[in-house]
Design a protein around this motif. Structure first.
Motif, PDB file in Angstrom:
ATOM      1  N   UNK A 196      38.052  48.125  30.790  1.00  0.00           N
ATOM      2  CA  UNK A 196      37.987  49.340  29.705  1.00  0.00           C
ATOM      3  C   UNK A 196      40.065  49.654  30.308  1.00  0.00           C
ATOM      4  N   UNK A 197      40.069  50.103  29.545  1.00  0.00           N
ATOM      5  CA  UNK A 197      42.129  50.169  29.585  1.00  0.00           C
ATOM      6  C   UNK A 197      42.464  49.806  30.686  1.00  0.00           C
ATOM      7  N   UNK A 198      42.371  49.872  31.394  1.00  0.00           N
ATOM      8  CA  UNK A 198      42.538  50.245  33.054  1.00  0.00           C
ATOM      9  C   UNK A 198      42.721  48.082  33.786  1.00  0.00           C
ATOM     10  N   UNK A 199      41.313  48.535  33.475  1.00  0.00           N
ATOM     11  CA  UNK A 199      40.992  46.618  34.006  1.00  0.00           C
ATOM     12  C   UNK A 199      39.007  46.683  34.159  1.00  0.00           C
ATOM     13  N   UNK A 200      38.640  45.546  34.615  1.00  0.00           N
ATOM     14  CA  UNK A 200      37.331  45.494  35.143  1.00  0.00           C
ATOM     15  C   UNK A 200      36.651  46.918  35.767  1.00  0.00           C
ATOM     16  N   UNK A 201      35.604  47.071  34.530  1.00  0.00           N
ATOM     17  CA  UNK A 201      34.812  48.032  35.784  1.00  0.00           C
ATOM     18  C   UNK A 201      33.867  48.389  36.218  1.00  0.00           C
ATOM     19  N   UNK A 202      32.547  47.215  35.732  1.00  0.00           N
ATOM     20  CA  UNK A 202      31.627  46.377  36.263  1.00  0.00           C
ATOM     21  C   UNK A 202      31.486  45.515  36.073  1.00  0.00           C
ATOM     22  N   UNK A 203      30.283  44.389  37.033  1.00  0.00           N
ATOM     23  CA  UNK A 203      30.653  42.972  36.514  1.00  0.00           C
ATOM     24  C   UNK A 203      29.418  42.002  37.469  1.00  0.00           C
ATOM     25  N   UNK A 204      28.239  41.135  36.741  1.00  0.00           N
ATOM     26  CA  UNK A 204      27.616  40.323  37.407  1.00  0.00           C
ATOM     27  C   UNK A 204      27.707  39.514  38.013  1.00  0.00           C
ATOM     28  N   UNK A 205      28.993  38.844  38.712  1.00  0.00           N
ATOM     29  CA  UNK A 205      30.084  38.408  39.942  1.00  0.00           C
ATOM     30  C   UNK A 205      29.060  37.040  39.560  1.00  0.00           C
ATOM     31  N   UNK A 206      28.569  36.424  38.445  1.00  0.00           N
ATOM     32  CA  UNK A 206      28.154  35.016  38.065  1.00  0.00           C
ATOM     33  C   UNK A 206      29.606  34.042  37.881  1.00  0.00           C
ATOM     34  N   UNK A 207      30.686  34.146  37.759  1.00  0.00           N
ATOM     35  CA  UNK A 207      31.463  33.074  37.202  1.00  0.00           C
ATOM     36  C   UNK A 207      31.044  32.385  38.350  1.00  0.00           C
ATOM     37  N   UNK A 208      30.883  30.996  38.104  1.00  0.00           N
ATOM     38  CA  UNK A 208      30.408  29.705  38.715  1.00  0.00           C
ATOM     39  C   UNK A 208      30.487  28.451  37.719  1.00  0.00           C
ATOM     40  N   UNK A 209      31.071  27.590  38.142  1.00  0.00           N
ATOM     41  CA  UNK A 209      30.997  26.096  37.082  1.00  0.00           C
ATOM     42  C   UNK A 209      29.761  25.702  37.190  1.00  0.00           C
ATOM     43  N   UNK A 210      28.604  26.389  37.299  1.00  0.00           N
ATOM     44  CA  UNK A 210      27.259  25.721  36.529  1.00  0.00           C
ATOM     45  C   UNK A 210      27.090  26.654  36.115  1.00  0.00           C
ATOM     46  N   UNK A 211      27.886  28.006  36.278  1.00  0.00           N
ATOM     47  CA  UNK A 211      27.071  28.895  34.615  1.00  0.00           C
ATOM     48  C   UNK A 211      28.361  28.947  33.510  1.00  0.00           C
ATOM     49  N   UNK A 212      28.750  27.972  33.309  1.00  0.00           N
ATOM     50  CA  UNK A 212      29.760  27.842  31.754  1.00  0.00           C
ATOM     51  C   UNK A 212      28.972  27.640  30.728  1.00  0.00           C
TER      52      UNK A 212
END
Length: 282
Positions: A86-102
């Motif tokens: 949103x205008x102020x930044x992240x509001x929701x996420x799946x938190x799935x950032x990982x090298x294997x998920x590239x």
């Protein structure tokens, strides 16, 4: 937040007048066509905006849908994380950032399930939502991402009004990663948990401090009604002094450290027994 748009051929230019003046007859005409074709083929290809919705389709790595107001954007990031900004930044996420998920992508499936797949089709994350015939996933002007089926909405990020659900979605993501681990009385992780050990560690992972026992956790937070439940809320069981707790993940499901036989599992919200109440912490 606006998406810059450019004409992919805006930098293309034809040769200056007279560039082919020394060529004659058929040779001149052929050379002109070749030159124009080369310029057009060399023009940069820019990704086209996906608009504010997708139906039963994929959202490729690096793609997004954006509200008509351009204030909100749901991005399938190249690192495998699906994030609502949103205008102020992240509001929701799946938190799935990982090298294997590239390179992972989001599939809005015909069964109503939203699934993040790696390029090899292994599953990274799933909404566990269901709707006959699938739905249309819309990034709304109110900041909420909603999947609408034939019978109405059946999945949401609960971010209407631009309310941040980063802590709640992070706690749910933590609990998801613990599914399959064993139950141990007094367990605080990372290899095993009891019911309140799981919920306290889930919220600790996003910087929210909860007491250690289900009885004391029930005295924290804000009471909510069953009809108002959102992912991240805790559900308490077994009497006025609750002896069990799970974290609500949507679609009438909780994740809970159930017992020594079952370990940490998904359950229907009523499976652990009589419900004492519901509390919200973020």
């Amino acid at each position: 937040m606006t998406i810059p748009t450019r004409d992919p051929y805006s930098r293309a230019s034809l040769p200056p007048d007279g560039a082919f003046s020394r060529l004659r007859g058929v040779s001149a005409l052929l050379a002109a066509f070749i030159a124009i074709a080369l310029v057009l083929c060399a023009a940069p290809a820019y990704a086209q905006p996906r608009g504010d919705r997708i139906g039963v389709a994929d959202l490729a790595s690096g793609d997004w849908i954006e509200s008509p107001s351009h204030a909100y954007r749901l991005v399938m990031q190249g690192d495998g994380n699906l994030v609502l900004y949103g205008p102020a930044g992240a509001l929701w996420a799946t938190y799935t950032s990982a090298p294997e998920n590239s390179g992972a992508y989001l599939a809005n499936q015909g069964d109503g399930n939203l699934v993040i797949y790696r390029p090899d089709r292994s599953v990274v994350w799933a909404s566990r939502s269901h709707a006959a015939g699938g739905g249309t996933l819309i990034m709304q002007n109110d900041g909420n991402v909603v999947n609408y089926g034939a019978a109405g909405p059946f999945w949401s990020t609960y971010t209407n009004g631009g309310v941040s659900k980063m802590a709640a979605s992070g706690a749910v993501a933590f609990a998801r990663r613990q599914v399959g681990k064993p139950y141990v009385w007094g367990g605080n992780g990372p290899d095993a948990y009891d019911c309140s050990g799981l919920t306290s560690r889930a919220y600790a992972s996003v910087g929210v401090s909860l007491h250690r026992t289900s009885q004391s956790q029930y005295l924290q937070g804000q009471a909510v009604a069953r009809a108002a439940l959102q992912p991240g809320d805790l559900v308490f069981y077994s009497g006025a002094q609750p002896g069990h707790v799970g974290i609500y993940v949507g679609n009438d499901e909780i994740i809970n450290a159930r017992n020594t036989q079952l370990g940490i599992i998904y359950n229907h919200i009523t499976a652990p027994g009589s419900i004492t109440g519901y509390r919200r912490y973020a």
